[in-house]
Write a protein that holds these residues in place. Structure first.
Motif, PDB file in Angstrom:
ATOM      1  N   VAL B 223       0.779  -1.213  -0.060  1.00  0.00           N
ATOM      2  CA  VAL B 223      -0.039   0.126   0.088  1.00  0.00           C
ATOM      3  C   VAL B 223       0.956   1.170  -0.021  1.00  0.00           C
ATOM      4  O   VAL B 223       1.783   1.490   0.964  1.00  0.00           O
ATOM      5  CB  VAL B 223      -0.934  -0.096   1.202  1.00  0.00           C
ATOM      6  CG1 VAL B 223      -1.884   1.246   0.978  1.00  0.00           C
ATOM      7  CG2 VAL B 223      -1.691  -1.318   1.382  1.00  0.00           C
ATOM      8  N   ILE B 224       0.868   1.851  -1.070  1.00  0.00           N
ATOM      9  CA  ILE B 224       2.015   2.841  -1.182  1.00  0.00           C
ATOM     10  C   ILE B 224       1.195   4.293  -1.560  1.00  0.00           C
ATOM     11  O   ILE B 224       0.575   4.429  -2.409  1.00  0.00           O
ATOM     12  CB  ILE B 224       2.839   2.746  -2.474  1.00  0.00           C
ATOM     13  CG1 ILE B 224       3.722   1.341  -2.180  1.00  0.00           C
ATOM     14  CG2 ILE B 224       3.902   3.906  -2.615  1.00  0.00           C
ATOM     15  CD1 ILE B 224       4.382   0.808  -3.341  1.00  0.00           C
ATOM     16  N   GLY B 225       1.355   5.231  -0.464  1.00  0.00           N
ATOM     17  CA  GLY B 225       0.708   6.559  -0.853  1.00  0.00           C
ATOM     18  C   GLY B 225       0.808   7.325  -1.854  1.00  0.00           C
ATOM     19  O   GLY B 225       1.875   7.277  -2.383  1.00  0.00           O
ATOM     20  N   ILE B 333      -4.149  -1.705  -8.361  1.00  0.00           N
ATOM     21  CA  ILE B 333      -5.269  -0.702  -8.215  1.00  0.00           C
ATOM     22  C   ILE B 333      -4.559   0.865  -8.215  1.00  0.00           C
ATOM     23  O   ILE B 333      -3.781   1.174  -6.975  1.00  0.00           O
ATOM     24  CB  ILE B 333      -6.082  -0.965  -6.858  1.00  0.00           C
ATOM     25  CG1 ILE B 333      -6.567  -2.195  -6.974  1.00  0.00           C
ATOM     26  CG2 ILE B 333      -7.120   0.309  -6.850  1.00  0.00           C
ATOM     27  CD1 ILE B 333      -7.327  -2.699  -5.783  1.00  0.00           C
ATOM     28  N   PRO B 334      -4.739   1.541  -9.143  1.00  0.00           N
ATOM     29  CA  PRO B 334      -3.940   2.903  -9.136  1.00  0.00           C
ATOM     30  C   PRO B 334      -4.425   3.870  -8.121  1.00  0.00           C
ATOM     31  O   PRO B 334      -3.569   4.420  -7.409  1.00  0.00           O
ATOM     32  CB  PRO B 334      -4.520   3.571 -10.394  1.00  0.00           C
ATOM     33  CG  PRO B 334      -5.163   2.486 -11.151  1.00  0.00           C
ATOM     34  CD  PRO B 334      -5.613   1.434 -10.231  1.00  0.00           C
ATOM     35  N   PHE B 335      -5.674   4.050  -7.519  1.00  0.00           N
ATOM     36  CA  PHE B 335      -5.816   4.805  -6.435  1.00  0.00           C
ATOM     37  C   PHE B 335      -6.885   4.196  -5.533  1.00  0.00           C
ATOM     38  O   PHE B 335      -8.079   3.983  -6.210  1.00  0.00           O
ATOM     39  CB  PHE B 335      -6.343   6.166  -6.963  1.00  0.00           C
ATOM     40  CG  PHE B 335      -6.299   7.314  -5.863  1.00  0.00           C
ATOM     41  CD1 PHE B 335      -5.486   7.920  -5.452  1.00  0.00           C
ATOM     42  CD2 PHE B 335      -7.666   7.418  -5.311  1.00  0.00           C
ATOM     43  CE1 PHE B 335      -5.463   9.086  -4.377  1.00  0.00           C
ATOM     44  CE2 PHE B 335      -7.878   8.317  -4.147  1.00  0.00           C
ATOM     45  CZ  PHE B 335      -6.794   8.923  -3.821  1.00  0.00           C
ATOM     46  N   LEU B 336      -6.715   4.020  -4.272  1.00  0.00           N
ATOM     47  CA  LEU B 336      -7.602   3.780  -3.363  1.00  0.00           C
ATOM     48  C   LEU B 336      -7.758   4.738  -2.388  1.00  0.00           C
ATOM     49  O   LEU B 336      -6.709   5.134  -1.810  1.00  0.00           O
ATOM     50  CB  LEU B 336      -7.368   2.299  -2.892  1.00  0.00           C
ATOM     51  CG  LEU B 336      -8.302   1.534  -2.092  1.00  0.00           C
ATOM     52  CD1 LEU B 336      -9.354   1.002  -3.086  1.00  0.00           C
ATOM     53  CD2 LEU B 336      -7.574   0.307  -1.546  1.00  0.00           C
ATOM     54  N   GLU B 337      -9.031   5.062  -1.797  1.00  0.00           N
ATOM     55  CA  GLU B 337      -9.160   5.843  -0.587  1.00  0.00           C
ATOM     56  C   GLU B 337      -8.654   5.053   0.566  1.00  0.00           C
ATOM     57  O   GLU B 337      -9.011   3.980   0.561  1.00  0.00           O
ATOM     58  CB  GLU B 337     -10.415   6.157  -0.658  1.00  0.00           C
ATOM     59  CG  GLU B 337     -10.608   7.605  -0.890  1.00  0.00           C
ATOM     60  CD  GLU B 337     -11.937   8.269  -0.993  1.00  0.00           C
ATOM     61  OE1 GLU B 337     -12.607   8.301   0.067  1.00  0.00           O
ATOM     62  OE2 GLU B 337     -12.569   8.581  -1.904  1.00  0.00           O
ATOM     63  N   ILE B 338      -8.102   5.595   1.607  1.00  0.00           N
ATOM     64  CA  ILE B 338      -7.582   5.142   2.845  1.00  0.00           C
ATOM     65  C   ILE B 338      -8.392   5.611   3.940  1.00  0.00           C
ATOM     66  O   ILE B 338      -8.027   7.008   4.308  1.00  0.00           O
ATOM     67  CB  ILE B 338      -6.093   5.116   2.917  1.00  0.00           C
ATOM     68  CG1 ILE B 338      -5.205   4.684   1.782  1.00  0.00           C
ATOM     69  CG2 ILE B 338      -5.627   4.141   4.200  1.00  0.00           C
ATOM     70  CD1 ILE B 338      -5.236   3.145   1.538  1.00  0.00           C
ATOM     71  N   ASN B 339      -9.215   5.296   4.456  1.00  0.00           N
ATOM     72  CA  ASN B 339     -10.239   5.878   5.303  1.00  0.00           C
ATOM     73  C   ASN B 339     -10.479   5.152   6.659  1.00  0.00           C
ATOM     74  O   ASN B 339     -10.990   4.021   6.830  1.00  0.00           O
ATOM     75  CB  ASN B 339     -11.810   5.778   4.594  1.00  0.00           C
ATOM     76  CG  ASN B 339     -12.419   6.649   5.399  1.00  0.00           C
ATOM     77  OD1 ASN B 339     -12.329   7.351   6.452  1.00  0.00           O
ATOM     78  ND2 ASN B 339     -13.675   7.064   4.607  1.00  0.00           N
ATOM     79  N   ALA B 340     -10.028   6.040   7.702  1.00  0.00           N
ATOM     80  CA  ALA B 340      -9.969   5.313   8.782  1.00  0.00           C
ATOM     81  C   ALA B 340     -11.428   5.321   9.656  1.00  0.00           C
ATOM     82  O   ALA B 340     -11.668   4.322  10.524  1.00  0.00           O
ATOM     83  CB  ALA B 340      -8.908   5.942  10.040  1.00  0.00           C
ATOM     84  N   ASP B 341     -12.098   6.176   8.927  1.00  0.00           N
ATOM     85  CA  ASP B 341     -13.433   6.200   9.766  1.00  0.00           C
ATOM     86  C   ASP B 341     -14.241   4.942   9.336  1.00  0.00           C
ATOM     87  O   ASP B 341     -15.264   4.796  10.143  1.00  0.00           O
ATOM     88  CB  ASP B 341     -14.412   7.512   8.932  1.00  0.00           C
ATOM     89  CG  ASP B 341     -13.445   8.789   9.320  1.00  0.00           C
ATOM     90  OD1 ASP B 341     -12.782   8.577  10.302  1.00  0.00           O
ATOM     91  OD2 ASP B 341     -13.923   9.799   8.553  1.00  0.00           O
ATOM     92  N   ASN B 342     -14.304   4.586   8.356  1.00  0.00           N
ATOM     93  CA  ASN B 342     -14.955   3.012   8.071  1.00  0.00           C
ATOM     94  C   ASN B 342     -14.162   1.849   8.432  1.00  0.00           C
ATOM     95  O   ASN B 342     -14.402   0.605   7.770  1.00  0.00           O
ATOM     96  CB  ASN B 342     -15.650   3.092   6.551  1.00  0.00           C
ATOM     97  CG  ASN B 342     -14.352   3.031   5.628  1.00  0.00           C
ATOM     98  OD1 ASN B 342     -13.204   2.937   5.910  1.00  0.00           O
ATOM     99  ND2 ASN B 342     -15.047   3.498   4.343  1.00  0.00           N
ATOM    100  N   GLU B 345     -12.384  -0.148   5.359  1.00  0.00           N
ATOM    101  CA  GLU B 345     -13.215  -1.112   4.653  1.00  0.00           C
ATOM    102  C   GLU B 345     -12.677  -1.313   3.312  1.00  0.00           C
ATOM    103  O   GLU B 345     -12.553  -2.528   2.684  1.00  0.00           O
ATOM    104  CB  GLU B 345     -14.706  -0.435   4.440  1.00  0.00           C
ATOM    105  CG  GLU B 345     -15.733  -1.277   4.625  1.00  0.00           C
ATOM    106  CD  GLU B 345     -17.125  -0.728   4.608  1.00  0.00           C
ATOM    107  OE1 GLU B 345     -17.656  -0.436   5.798  1.00  0.00           O
ATOM    108  OE2 GLU B 345     -17.494  -0.205   3.361  1.00  0.00           O
ATOM    109  N   GLU B 346     -12.468  -0.661   2.484  1.00  0.00           N
ATOM    110  CA  GLU B 346     -11.910  -0.645   1.042  1.00  0.00           C
ATOM    111  C   GLU B 346     -10.725  -1.479   0.955  1.00  0.00           C
ATOM    112  O   GLU B 346     -10.699  -2.198   0.026  1.00  0.00           O
ATOM    113  CB  GLU B 346     -11.388   0.897   0.389  1.00  0.00           C
ATOM    114  CG  GLU B 346     -12.952   1.629   0.083  1.00  0.00           C
ATOM    115  CD  GLU B 346     -13.060   2.530   1.350  1.00  0.00           C
ATOM    116  OE1 GLU B 346     -12.660   2.441   2.393  1.00  0.00           O
ATOM    117  OE2 GLU B 346     -14.274   3.356   1.329  1.00  0.00           O
ATOM    118  N   VAL B 347      -9.787  -1.123   1.916  1.00  0.00           N
ATOM    119  CA  VAL B 347      -8.431  -2.012   1.917  1.00  0.00           C
ATOM    120  C   VAL B 347      -8.944  -3.459   2.261  1.00  0.00           C
ATOM    121  O   VAL B 347      -8.172  -4.488   1.573  1.00  0.00           O
ATOM    122  CB  VAL B 347      -7.544  -1.453   2.886  1.00  0.00           C
ATOM    123  CG1 VAL B 347      -6.275  -2.375   2.805  1.00  0.00           C
ATOM    124  CG2 VAL B 347      -7.166   0.145   2.583  1.00  0.00           C
TER     125      VAL B 347
END
Ligand code: SF4
Ligand code: SF4
Lengths: 86, 426
Positions: B223-225, B333-342, B345-347
């Motif tokens: 997972v690379i920012g 996957i070129p771009f994935l949101e990294i969201n601690a609030d959910n 979930e996406e990861v």
């Protein structure tokens, strides 16, 4: 239809008892029930370890499952082999 | 335990650099088994073969990982290392330890093991080298009860996830690497401690494409920012660099005089996609061509920053050369949101898509990268429900065949053989 958990456990124990080699990969258990998802089979294998029916056996880089008595027999044989020339 | 003659190893004490041989000799003063490590290693150097053997029923109760069994194949000659198991400890995210924690671990390791450590192993764990089978359970009890310290992964488990220090110290981090690393470590406890897969599986998290944990080279799931929008430019600071007001690269190369800063040579000319140019004294970037390599940002950190729409690129399937050749991870996957609030979930969804497929299709001892190679990237992208884009293509095709899928052909592949035979007699 997928086997019930108890049926699956029995099939996995039988497989580990009868397989030619005592150590099995988790994947070797998938064939016990093609209708059960691999992650479920992994969970059941770990339950069997908790119950003492199976044990973990490590090759160094891979971890396998085995029946404890089969491993004990194998180790006793290896020991006897090692001390043959003592 | 007697000392052994080690003329070959002694060579490694010469020269100005630190020597593990000197360290081991010093350690042997209080831990005599270390003489036997030196003795056995000297023998290996002479015989040009390892005298360690692996495997067996080493572990602690309830865990199918974290301890790597190691035995000497010459135990009569070197009884101190007859059993010499390795213990892996899960490192904290970003490897921040309090000094009293490190002291506590070292005290336990002096008590139960050789006192030798490896900080850190390439998976990321703190590695304790060398103990006996009898000492494993008491060590594990004290580690968990006194130090609140868990073991890491080994074997066909999920390996201890590791991350760069991310937002805790680094302005370039595009997501909170430590939060994601810690969350997944807790979420997948079972997979870390018990064998789950055809072979090992590693997660690594880097906050930006500088990739300080080498996720792209060392992990099955990297997972690379990255950022979606434009690199932020402070044109006044660009001028500052050009006029020599700020040292380039944050002063990292100031040990030598490299001459005046040359933005054309050092930044624009080195942009791998040639998407930068000057218009008068303004720096321009064609962001649609930027491959997010970080070079320009590294050189002029005051002037350039990652964009504000931040997330991560997911690359899958790196591995070291053990079975096949070494392999970098493939951008999936070129771009994935990294969201601690959910709870990320996406990861989690992407990880489980890979696992469900690989656990079924992967062969024993086959890393996911090798499975992808075997079945082909198009099949894997389909599993991941990702539309292929040019960046997925490694090289122009050399295979003249075109494969159509059922749904891409009008009427599909179903046909009436009898109808067909009427027109094409056998
Ligand atoms: S990978 Fe990027 S964000 Fe992480 S520490 Fe390195 S430079 Fe900073
Ligand atoms: S990040 Fe790399 S590719 Fe993008 S503009 Fe800067 S040097 Fe060019």
């Amino acid at each position: 239809m997928a086997l019930s958990k108890e049926e699956l456990k029995a099939a996995m124990i039988e497989k580990a008892t009868k397989a030619p080699k005592p150590q099995l990969y988790v994947k070797d258990f998938y064939k016990c029930d093609p209708d059960t998802k691999p992650r479920m089979i992994k969970n059941v294998a770990n339950e069997l370890v908790k119950e003492g029916e199976l044990m973990f056996w490590s090759s160094g880089s891979t971890t396998m499952y085995a029946r404890p008595d089969r491993i004990k027999n194998e180790e006793a044989r290896d020991d006897a082999e090692e001390h043959k020339n003592d | 335990m007697p000392k052994h003659d080690t003329p070959l190893l002694d060579e490694l004490e010469k020269g100005p650099w630190p020597s593990f041989v000197s360290d081991l000799k010093r350690q042997a003063e209080t831990k005599p088994e270390c003489w036997d490590i030196l003795g056995q290693l000297e023998l290996s150097y002479k015989d040009r073969i390892t005298h360690w053997k692996h495997g067996g029923i080493v572990g602690v109760f309830g865990y199918g990982g974290g301890i790597v069994g190691r035995y000497s194949d010459v135990p009569k000659q070197f009884p101190g290392v007859a059993h010499f198991h390795t213990v892996r400890l899960a490192q904290p995210s970003g490897m921040y330890y309090a000094t009293n924690k490190l002291r506590g671990i070292c005290d336990l390791w002096e008590k139960y093991g050789s006192g030798m450590t490896n900080m850190h192993g390439s998976t990321g764990d703190a590695v304790l080298l060398g103990t006996t089978t009898e000492n494993l359970e008491p060590l594990f009890y004290d580690l968990t009860h006194i130090e609140n310290q868990d073991l890491g992964g080994s074997g066909s488990n999920l390996r201890t996830p590791s991350c760069c220090l991310g937002k805790s110290r680094c302005e370039w981090s595009c997501y909170d690497t430590q939060a994601l690393c810690h969350h997944l470590t807790m979420h997948y406890q079972d997979e870390i401690h018990r064998p789950a897969f055809p072979y090992k599986f590693k997660f690594k998290f880097s906050g930006c494409p500088n990739d300080c944990v080498a996720a792209i080279a060392r992990s099955d799931f990297a997972v690379i920012g990255t950022w979606k929008d434009d690199i932020r430019i402070d044109q006044a600071a660009v001028k500052g660099y050009v006029n020599g007001e700020f040292p380039s690269n944050g002063g990292a190369h100031s040990d030598k005089d490299w001459g005046a800063f040359d933005i054309q040579k050092e930044v624009i000319g080195l942009c791998p996609t040639e998407c930068m140019w000057m218009e008068g004294d303004e720096l321009k970037i064609d962001n649609s061509e930027c491959t997010r390599c970080m070079h320009c940002i590294n050189v002029m950190p005051r002037a350039l920053r990652p964009g504000v729409e931040q997330g991560a690129t997911i690359c899958v399937g790196a591995k070291a050369p053990i079975l096949d050749g070494a392999q970098f991870a493939t951008m999936t996957i070129p771009f994935l949101e990294i969201n601690a609030d959910n709870e990320f979930e996406e990861v989690v969804e992407q990880i489980e898509k890979i696992w469900d497929w690989w656990m079924e299709v992967g062969k024993n001892r086959e890393r996911v990268g090798e499975t992808i190679q075997r079945v082909g990237l198009p099949t894997f992208l389909k599993i991941m429900e990702v539309e292929p884009i040019p960046q997925h293509v490694k090289e122009p095709r050399s295979n003249p065949y075109v494969f159509w899928q059922d749904e891409e052909v009008p009427g599909g592949f179903e046909r009436d053989v009898r109808e067909f035979r009427k027109r094409h007699a056998q």
